[in-house]
Design an enzyme around this catalytic site. Structure first.
Site, PDB file in Angstrom:
ATOM      1  N   ARG A   1       4.494   5.151   5.996  1.00 51.85           N
ATOM      2  CA  ARG A   1       5.856   5.247   6.539  1.00 51.85           C
ATOM      3  C   ARG A   1       6.631   6.450   6.012  1.00 51.85           C
ATOM      4  O   ARG A   1       6.253   7.560   6.256  1.00 51.85           O
ATOM      5  CB  ARG A   1       6.641   3.978   6.218  1.00 51.85           C
TER       6      ARG A   1
ATOM      7  N   VAL B   1       0.835  -1.207   0.000  1.00 54.62           N
ATOM      8  CA  VAL B   1       0.000   0.000   0.000  1.00 54.62           C
ATOM      9  C   VAL B   1       0.867   1.254   0.000  1.00 54.62           C
ATOM     10  O   VAL B   1       0.413   2.313  -0.426  1.00 54.62           O
ATOM     11  CB  VAL B   1      -0.984   0.054   1.194  1.00 54.62           C
ATOM     12  N   ASP B   2       2.111   1.119   0.457  1.00 48.05           N
ATOM     13  CA  ASP B   2       2.976   2.301   0.558  1.00 48.05           C
ATOM     14  C   ASP B   2       3.412   2.833  -0.813  1.00 48.05           C
ATOM     15  O   ASP B   2       3.890   3.964  -0.907  1.00 48.05           O
ATOM     16  CB  ASP B   2       4.221   1.975   1.395  1.00 48.05           C
TER      17      ASP B   2
ATOM     18  N   LEU C   1      -8.195  -0.228   8.557  1.00 52.23           N
ATOM     19  CA  LEU C   1      -9.399  -0.083   7.723  1.00 52.23           C
ATOM     20  C   LEU C   1      -9.008   0.302   6.303  1.00 52.23           C
ATOM     21  O   LEU C   1      -9.593  -0.173   5.337  1.00 52.23           O
ATOM     22  CB  LEU C   1     -10.332   1.007   8.289  1.00 52.23           C
TER      23      LEU C   1
END
Ligand code: F6P
Length: 422
Positions: free
Chosen positions: A191, A142-143, A297
């Protein structure tokens, strides 16, 4: 006649579409004569070390197909860092022993840049030990911080969830602002890279539209500048939506939200910057606030997945198997953008050594000059990644019809192995 078995494993933080990739791997491999069984490791590389291998041939075609719309990691994932070959040779040797014991000729590791590093090292040691195996990294995070690839499967869906959520919550704040909430702050993952925060910017196109402020990890947090911008926005618009990345740092390079814990890779556990900023706004400007930390979520929101992301997640899984049976080794299928409008792309092979341990951050020309928003170039890059819907079936009770696999383990052939001793 089959030449051996294929092993698939999931690694790192899971996404809304990592199981779409798993479905692609299994469905494509089932059609290949060269491949015997498709095995899946329980909880990533930990399952390989422990010889906990799932026999996916016991799962029906319908259940494998249903993985395409089921979030989470169907076989379990892990955060576990294999050290260098010199430091942890015994672990690499154990992996090769497990491969040999189960006639595994292809290893597909679905993860981010740490996992690309593991697959790359494994292919090196296998070669040194004379064991013929093809190691393919399959992209996911997802990053969105893998280099070379246009984007990473998993990102398009978290980006869509973020943009939609910011838009919806902002309609709420706009309704309440006269006599109640003036500031809404939403914290997103990512991050060190601000890609998810940037995607929030797709929610609005004019300066008066939310999000009014985006705080990126690539831009040092300046408290005075931030508060001045919140004040100015509340004065001109009446209310203010802020999106903050969990990775925002102060001038000393410290995360604003560091929780003090670290995972096996040494990554700091982040989270909690939104309430911290909300408190700052209340103390200094006196505004009533609400904040949200969507946390898991956002990366599990399969109900709001992007069609582009869903299709790319399937495409990389399919390509990974095709590359593997063609005999490619130590590569990753990556997405190459071919055209913008319509958005088209091809899947190509890139060397794992060029991907492992690199991190792609937001380029400077994607961040607005004031540091609080995205540019037209960023919008152009991000827009196609959230486009389209990937609808899922619902049960009569109103909940999504997600699949639960049997996940039956193969009989173990090797002596027990305790990871902590090594
Ligand atoms: O995989 C990436 C990510 O979702 C980050 O954005 C986030 O900081 C991290 O994972 C959380 O990891 P974990 O689920 O191991 O706490």
């Amino acid at each position: 006649m089959s030449e051996g078995n294929l092993l698939y494993a999931q690694s790192g933080g899971v996404t809304a579409v990592i199981n779409t990739t798993a479905a692609a791997v299994i469905e494509t491999a089932r059609k290949q004569k060269k491949i015997g069984k498709v095995l899946a490791a329980r909880n990533g590389i930990l399952g390989v070390l422990r010889e906990e291998l799932i026999d996916t041939s016991l799962e029906s075609a319908e259940d494998i197909h249903a993985l395409r719309h089921t979030p989470g990691g169907a076989f379990g994932s892990c955060r576990f860092k294999l050290k260098s070959l010199d430091e942890h040779r015994a672990q690499y040797e154990r992996l090769i022993e497990v491969f040999k014991a189960h006639d595994i000729r292809w290893f597909l590791y679905n993860g981010g840049n740490d996992s690309a590093d593991t697959s790359n090292k494994l292919s090196q040691i296998a070669e040194a030990m004379g064991y013929p195996i093809h190691c393919i990294g399959v992209p996911k995070t997802v990053d969105n911080d893998l280099v070379i690839t246009d984007c990473c499967p998993g990102f398009g869906s978290v980006a869509k969830y973020t943009a939609v959520s910011v838009k919806e919550a902002s309609l709420d704040v706009a309704s309440m602002h006269e006599s109640s909430t003036k500031v809404f702050i939403m914290e997103v993952m990512g991050r060190h890279a601000g890609w998810i925060a940037a995607a929030a910017g797709l929610a609005g196109t004019k300066a008066s539209e939310a999000p009014h402020i985006i705080l990126f990890p690539e831009v040092v947090f300046d408290e005075a500048k931030f508060l001045a911008k919140v004040k100015e926005t509340v004065e001109s618009v009446g209310w203010c939506t802020v999106v903050v990345s969990e990775g925002v740092k102060n001038a000393d390079g410290k995360f604003l939200s560091e929780a003090g814990t670290r995972d096996a890779f040494g990554h700091a556990q982040l989270g909690g910057v939104a309430p911290m900023l909300a408190d700052l706004v209340k103390r200094t400007l006196g505004h009533k606030y609400h904040w949200a930390v969507p946390d898991y979520l956002q990366r599990s929101a399969r109900h709001l997945a992007s069609r582009t992301d869903f299709e790319q997640a399937y495409a990389v899984g399919k390509a990974a198997v095709e590359f593997a049976v063609k005999g490619l080794n130590a590569v990753m299928p990556v997405i190459k953008r071919k055209s913008q409008n319509p958005y088209t792309y091809t899947i190509e092979a890139a060397n794992l050594s060029d991907i492992a341990n690199h991190e792609k951050k937001m380029p400077a020309n994607f961040i607005r000059a004031d540091g609080f928003g995205i540019t037209a170039a960023a919008r152009k890059y991000l827009q196609p990644l959230i486009e389209g819907e990937a609808p899922l079936p619902y049960r009569p009770d109103g909940l999504p019809d997600y699949v639960q696999l049997k996940n039956k383990l193969l009989k173990q052939k090797l002596p027990k192995y305790s990871i902590s001793d090594k």
